[in-house]
Design a protein around this motif. Structure first.
Motif, PDB file in Angstrom:
ATOM      1  N   ARG A 167       0.905  -1.011   0.121  1.00 41.38           N
ATOM      2  CA  ARG A 167      -0.124  -0.037  -0.039  1.00 41.38           C
ATOM      3  C   ARG A 167       0.736   0.945  -0.044  1.00 41.38           C
ATOM      4  NH1 ARG A 167      -5.087   1.158   4.298  1.00 41.38           N
ATOM      5  NH2 ARG A 167      -5.648   2.937   3.334  1.00 41.38           N
ATOM      6  N   ILE A 168       0.452   2.075  -0.870  1.00 40.42           N
ATOM      7  CA  ILE A 168       1.222   3.685  -0.755  1.00 40.42           C
ATOM      8  C   ILE A 168       0.282   4.456   0.094  1.00 40.42           C
ATOM      9  CG2 ILE A 168       1.726   5.612  -2.230  1.00 40.42           C
ATOM     10  CD1 ILE A 168       1.694   3.731  -4.602  1.00 40.42           C
ATOM     11  N   PHE A 169       1.219   5.107   1.042  1.00 40.91           N
ATOM     12  CA  PHE A 169       0.407   6.070   1.950  1.00 40.91           C
ATOM     13  C   PHE A 169       0.981   7.499   1.720  1.00 40.91           C
ATOM     14  CE2 PHE A 169       0.673   2.246   4.379  1.00 40.91           C
ATOM     15  CZ  PHE A 169      -0.657   2.034   5.074  1.00 40.91           C
ATOM     16  N   THR A 170      -0.188   8.593   1.347  1.00 42.46           N
ATOM     17  CA  THR A 170       0.210   9.952   1.413  1.00 42.46           C
ATOM     18  C   THR A 170       0.600  10.374   2.761  1.00 42.46           C
ATOM     19  OG1 THR A 170      -2.159  10.308   1.554  1.00 42.46           O
ATOM     20  CG2 THR A 170      -1.359   9.895  -0.584  1.00 42.46           C
ATOM     21  N   PHE A 216       2.929  10.678  -5.214  1.00 34.89           N
ATOM     22  CA  PHE A 216       2.042  10.023  -4.384  1.00 34.89           C
ATOM     23  C   PHE A 216       2.255   9.692  -2.717  1.00 34.89           C
ATOM     24  CE2 PHE A 216       1.299   8.556  -8.803  1.00 34.89           C
ATOM     25  CZ  PHE A 216      -0.140   8.527  -8.798  1.00 34.89           C
ATOM     26  N   GLY A 217       3.525   9.292  -2.452  1.00 35.60           N
ATOM     27  CA  GLY A 217       3.660   9.042  -1.043  1.00 35.60           C
ATOM     28  C   GLY A 217       4.754   8.178  -0.591  1.00 35.60           C
ATOM     29  N   TYR A 218       4.706   7.377   0.319  1.00 36.47           N
ATOM     30  CA  TYR A 218       5.612   6.168   0.631  1.00 36.47           C
ATOM     31  C   TYR A 218       4.983   4.790   0.712  1.00 36.47           C
ATOM     32  CZ  TYR A 218       7.481  10.748   2.466  1.00 36.47           C
ATOM     33  OH  TYR A 218       8.002  12.024   2.581  1.00 36.47           O
ATOM     34  N   ARG A 219       5.829   3.942   0.585  1.00 35.58           N
ATOM     35  CA  ARG A 219       5.554   2.585   0.790  1.00 35.58           C
ATOM     36  C   ARG A 219       6.606   1.622   1.207  1.00 35.58           C
ATOM     37  NH1 ARG A 219       4.231   0.680  -5.559  1.00 35.58           N
ATOM     38  NH2 ARG A 219       6.216   0.550  -6.275  1.00 35.58           N
ATOM     39  N   LEU A 220       6.444   0.326   1.592  1.00 36.42           N
ATOM     40  CA  LEU A 220       7.479  -0.582   1.881  1.00 36.42           C
ATOM     41  C   LEU A 220       8.241  -0.854   0.520  1.00 36.42           C
ATOM     42  CD1 LEU A 220       8.719  -2.082   4.393  1.00 36.42           C
ATOM     43  CD2 LEU A 220       7.474  -4.002   3.322  1.00 36.42           C
ATOM     44  N   ASN A 221       9.531  -0.992   0.250  1.00 39.41           N
ATOM     45  CA  ASN A 221      10.392  -1.062  -0.731  1.00 39.41           C
ATOM     46  C   ASN A 221       9.474  -2.435  -1.538  1.00 39.41           C
ATOM     47  OD1 ASN A 221      12.051  -1.587  -3.004  1.00 39.41           O
ATOM     48  ND2 ASN A 221      13.588  -1.027  -1.726  1.00 39.41           N
ATOM     49  N   SER A 222       9.201  -2.248  -2.783  1.00 36.02           N
ATOM     50  CA  SER A 222       8.435  -3.340  -3.442  1.00 36.02           C
ATOM     51  C   SER A 222       9.458  -4.326  -4.089  1.00 36.02           C
ATOM     52  CB  SER A 222       7.813  -2.733  -4.782  1.00 36.02           C
ATOM     53  OG  SER A 222       8.619  -2.202  -5.655  1.00 36.02           O
ATOM     54  N   LYS A 223      10.784  -4.229  -3.894  1.00 32.06           N
ATOM     55  CA  LYS A 223      11.630  -5.201  -4.494  1.00 32.06           C
ATOM     56  C   LYS A 223      12.027  -5.945  -3.264  1.00 32.06           C
ATOM     57  CE  LYS A 223      13.815  -1.669  -7.714  1.00 32.06           C
ATOM     58  NZ  LYS A 223      15.052  -0.814  -8.018  1.00 32.06           N
ATOM     59  N   LEU A 224      11.508  -5.817  -2.226  1.00 34.88           N
ATOM     60  CA  LEU A 224      11.943  -6.803  -1.038  1.00 34.88           C
ATOM     61  C   LEU A 224      11.035  -7.955  -1.195  1.00 34.88           C
ATOM     62  CD1 LEU A 224      12.280  -4.358   2.217  1.00 34.88           C
ATOM     63  CD2 LEU A 224      13.929  -5.532   0.924  1.00 34.88           C
ATOM     64  N   ASP A 225      11.704  -9.251  -1.577  1.00 32.99           N
ATOM     65  CA  ASP A 225      10.981 -10.328  -1.603  1.00 32.99           C
ATOM     66  C   ASP A 225      10.853 -11.499  -0.342  1.00 32.99           C
ATOM     67  OD1 ASP A 225      13.566 -11.078  -1.771  1.00 32.99           O
ATOM     68  OD2 ASP A 225      13.317 -12.041  -3.699  1.00 32.99           O
ATOM     69  N   GLN A 226      11.566 -10.781   1.071  1.00 35.30           N
ATOM     70  CA  GLN A 226      11.556 -11.452   1.873  1.00 35.30           C
ATOM     71  C   GLN A 226      10.670 -11.148   2.947  1.00 35.30           C
ATOM     72  OE1 GLN A 226      15.614 -11.247   3.237  1.00 35.30           O
ATOM     73  NE2 GLN A 226      16.706 -11.441   1.192  1.00 35.30           N
ATOM     74  N   MET A 227       9.527 -10.567   2.425  1.00 35.61           N
ATOM     75  CA  MET A 227       8.566 -10.151   3.421  1.00 35.61           C
ATOM     76  C   MET A 227       7.820 -11.365   4.090  1.00 35.61           C
ATOM     77  SD  MET A 227       7.139  -7.564   4.622  1.00 35.61           S
ATOM     78  CE  MET A 227       5.603  -6.944   5.544  1.00 35.61           C
TER      79      MET A 227
END
Length: 631
Positions: A167-170, A216-227
């Protein structure tokens, strides 16, 4: 997580808000049902903590109206009504769970976590992304095996991003989620906290965790695949009540009370005393046969409110006494001699419990923690000189000081000058009324705080007089304590003074090509004991910075005759992994909003407009150094 607390007893509400805030929850307060319902309709909350008996709109009607509006926010009832019928009615009205007053704080926190897991099955107490692991049960963040020290808002931001990885947060959304309605922060506040969080993550080698989505805002790095969201099954956590925290917030406040809660108690104790007085008057009316039905109902309401109020401050016995009084009034007065005698005994015992809670002390653990907190970094063991004729109390202070790594010794007032000359203390604690002459004591205080000695002095005395306090303050005493006072409280004050003295020896680097400004700053700051390096050539900035290793940097915004200005230097500092934590204070002739915003965007921690006012400058510097020390 954002919580709406609806409680008509302001004192109990502030205590509970204090506890929840320490658990990294954002809390909005409402003191009546109508206001609470309006807030629930306007803002998005994760949970509503709701008292049942409320003015304007009771808790049960609150629940029914909330559910009628298709609002599925979790509701946890706080009730002093302990009958099974009351519980069933509350759950039928739409509540998700209930806790009976007086409640154990650990149980309340566990039920809050359980409701969140029930609401979102995937929600757990442990979240991991990349090399960052957050455990909500202990409020700890581990990065690469090391504990990451975050402020409450930084922690809340990190948890929000981790729990909503896609999710992107403004900035506006983050304000709504993580700031209470009474704080009213600006959008710049969000950017400042994001920046601070990123800085700490970068130092911990996790600087790619939060990414900016342009426009838009901020989000957790979408490239992280170790979530990874660790489930209850993965960690053997219970699916309902989480018992992982034991005694973390157990309210043993009769002997151990945080200073924040003590302040709340001091403020609201007179109100609770008035409620007990009302009960006493009602029972007196019963004894003489003049009580009306209306007075009896008021007495029942007063006793009911005291159940939760006194329990909030940890006075369990007083809460139980209030419950028994409320039950007698609720069941109906029978006018029997035994019943009247019992009511009289209960209200007398209740009054005694309230008076017994008169002296509140901060947690004794404050003194214990200081061994590992501060003084390990000092070159030598701090020395405390005590001047008091109470031998027993002096011995208690010496023992308490030893627990803190402080060497304490006692000297009579008449020998004070000789003792100080032979063994100079770092701080002095003196009762100015244990000598025969108050005037000679005040003269000694003046000498201790004079420029010749400049010793930090704490005064404690049994005298409670404003004129005397004023004299002591004008003579330079740093803290005034009123006896009787617990040794742990005295030592907490001593530690506070020592910490102030410690930051005034900090290293400050000033960069300004105006020689007059540099001369003025040297005059102002050198008298406070700061180690100074003054630089009028910005070309030598980097070499001087690395050679001097300052604790704080003061920059001028504009530097004439130079192509490098203060904003350039600040950006250089913020871009360096080693120096990007360094506090930066700007001085500027310009006060317009665009310039101020530009400074903070560049990484400024604080801003002060010229001409320089000494008290304001010193206060800003000390605050910045103190914040750095606490990180």
């Amino acid at each position: 997580m954002k919580i709406l607390l609806v409680e008509d007893d302001e004192g109990a509400a502030l205590v509970l808000k204090n506890i929840l805030t320490h658990q990294h929850y954002t809390v909005d307060l409402a003191f009546d049902g109508e206001t609470g319902l309006s807030l629930a309709q306007m803002f998005l909350y994760d949970l509503v903590l709701l008292d049942i008996i409320l003015p304007k709109l009771d808790g049960l009607m609150f629940c029914r109206q909330l559910r009628a509006q298709k609002n599925d926010t979790s509701v946890l009832l706080l009730t002093a009504l302990d009958s099974s019928t009351s519980k069933v009615i509350g759950l039928d009205a739409g509540a998700d769970d209930y806790v009976i007053k007086p409640f154990d704080t650990n149980e309340l926190l566990a039920r809050i976590r359980a409701l969140m897991r029930r609401k979102t099955p995937s929600r757990s107490s442990i979240i991991q992304a990349g090399n960052v692991r957050l455990d909500t049960s202990s409020s700890k963040v581990i990065c690469n095996g090391e504990l990451l020290h975050l402020t409450a808002k930084e922690y809340a931001l990190l948890e929000l991003f981790l729990r909503n990885s896609n999710r992107i947060f403004t900035q506006e959304m983050l304000l709504d989620y993580l700031w209470s309605s009474e704080e009213m922060p600006l959008v710049n506040t969000v950017r400042a906290h994001i920046k601070a969080l990123r800085r700490k993550l970068k130092l911990a080698e996790a600087d790619d965790l939060i990414e900016t989505v342009h426009r838009f805002g901020y989000r957790l790095n979408s490239k992280l695949d170790q979530m990874k969201l660790t489930t209850a099954a993965d960690t053997n956590l219970p699916t309902e009540i989480d018992t992982t925290i034991v005694n973390q917030y157990k309210p043993q406040y009769k002997s151990q009370f945080s200073s924040a809660l003590a302040d709340i108690w001091k403020r609201f104790k007179p109100r609770y005393s008035e409620q007990i007085t009302s009960l006493e008057q009602s029972i007196t009316a019963l004894l003489v046969g003049t009580q009306t039905e209306e007075v009896a109902q008021q007495a029942q309401a007063q006793a009911h409110m005291l159940i939760g109020s006194l329990a909030s401050f940890g006075f369990t016995e007083a809460s139980c006494l209030s419950r028994e009084i409320e039950k007698i009034f609720r069941d109906g007065i029978q006018q029997s001699i035994a019943q009247l005698e019992r009511l009289s005994q209960l209200v007398v015992a209740l009054r005694q419990e309230l008076e017994r809670a008169n002296v509140l002390e901060p947690p004794i653990t404050v003194a214990k923690r200081c061994q590992r907190q501060r003084f390990a970094n000092m070159k030598q063991q701090p020395r405390l000189l005590i001047m008091d004729n109470d031998a027993l109390f002096c011995q208690q202070l010496i023992e308490e000081a030893a627990l803190c790594g402080i060497e304490a010794f006692v000297a009579p007032l008449t020998d004070a000058k000789d003792v100080i000359a032979q063994n100079t203390p770092d701080v002095v604690l003196v009762d100015l009324h244990f000598s025969n002459s108050v005037e000679s004591s005040l003269q000694l205080l003046a000498e201790l705080t004079s420029k010749n000695l400049a010793l930090p002095v704490l005064v404690f005395t049994e005298v409670e007089d404003f004129t005397y306090r004023l004299k002591v303050a004008r003579l330079g005493a740093q803290i005034f304590l009123h006896k009787p006072v617990a040794p742990a409280l005295v030592m907490a004050a001593v530690i506070q003074v020592l910490q102030r003295a410690d930051v005034t020896g900090a290293k400050i680097m000033v960069v300004d090509n105006d020689s007059q400004v540099l001369d003025n700053l040297h005059t102002l700051l050198s008298t406070w004991g700061f180690q100074l390096t003054l630089l009028d050539n910005s070309q030598r900035f980097w070499d001087t910075l690395n050679a001097f290793h300052p604790d704080l940097l003061i920059l001028d915004t504009e530097m004439s005759l130079s192509s490098i200005n203060g904003i350039d230097l600040c950006q250089v500092v913020r871009n360096d992994p080693y120096w990007n934590h360094l506090p930066v204070l700007f001085l500027s002739n310009r006060k317009d909003a665009q310039t101020v915003n530009q400074l903070f965007m560049a990484g400024a921690d604080d801003y002060l407009s010229k001409p320089i006012v000494e008290p304001e400058l010193i206060t800003r510097i000390l605050n910045r150094l103190e914040r750095l020390r606490l990180q």
